[in-house]
Design a protein around this motif. Structure first.
Motif: not given
Length: 113
Positions: A11-15, A19-22
């Motif tokens: 999920v972190r990599e896909l965020m 361009g989703i930071r938090t």
């Protein structure tokens, strides 16, 4: 043979790609797809590999990021070697049993001392 399965949630990599930071920024896109989770629940999904997760949440995350399930979660599996427990009378124990010699007991009366 037993198998050990390990998985990684991306999920972190896909965020980062989206361009989703938090994790707070995922609340509204998930809510638009019918998933109502608090910021702390989403943070647990993002920060850790969840032990259990609803299939609806997985599908919603795939839709948010525009990816397939295999891009969201990857897994590896391997055979686990179990240690063989030694049992009395086992072949490995026989040489030890043959080497053992009992000591003769000596019984003394109190008046013999």
């Amino acid at each position: 043979m037993k198998r050990q399965i390990e998985y990684k949630f991306h999920v972190r990599e896909l965020m980062a790609r989206a361009g989703i930071r938090t994790s707070r920024d995922l609340v509204d896109p998930l809510r638009d797809r019918g998933i109502t989770l608090s910021e702390s629940q989403i943070n647990r999904i993002v920060a850790h590999n969840p032990d259990r997760i609803a299939f609806q949440v997985l599908v919603a995350l795939c839709d948010v990021f525009g990816v397939e399930m295999n891009e969201l979660v990857t897994y590896t599996s391997a055979d686990v070697r179990t240690q063989r427990r030694k049992v009395a009378g086992d072949e490995a124990e026989i040489p030890l049993m043959e080497a053992y010699r009992p000591v003769r007991a000596r019984i003394r009366r109190p008046e013999d001392d």
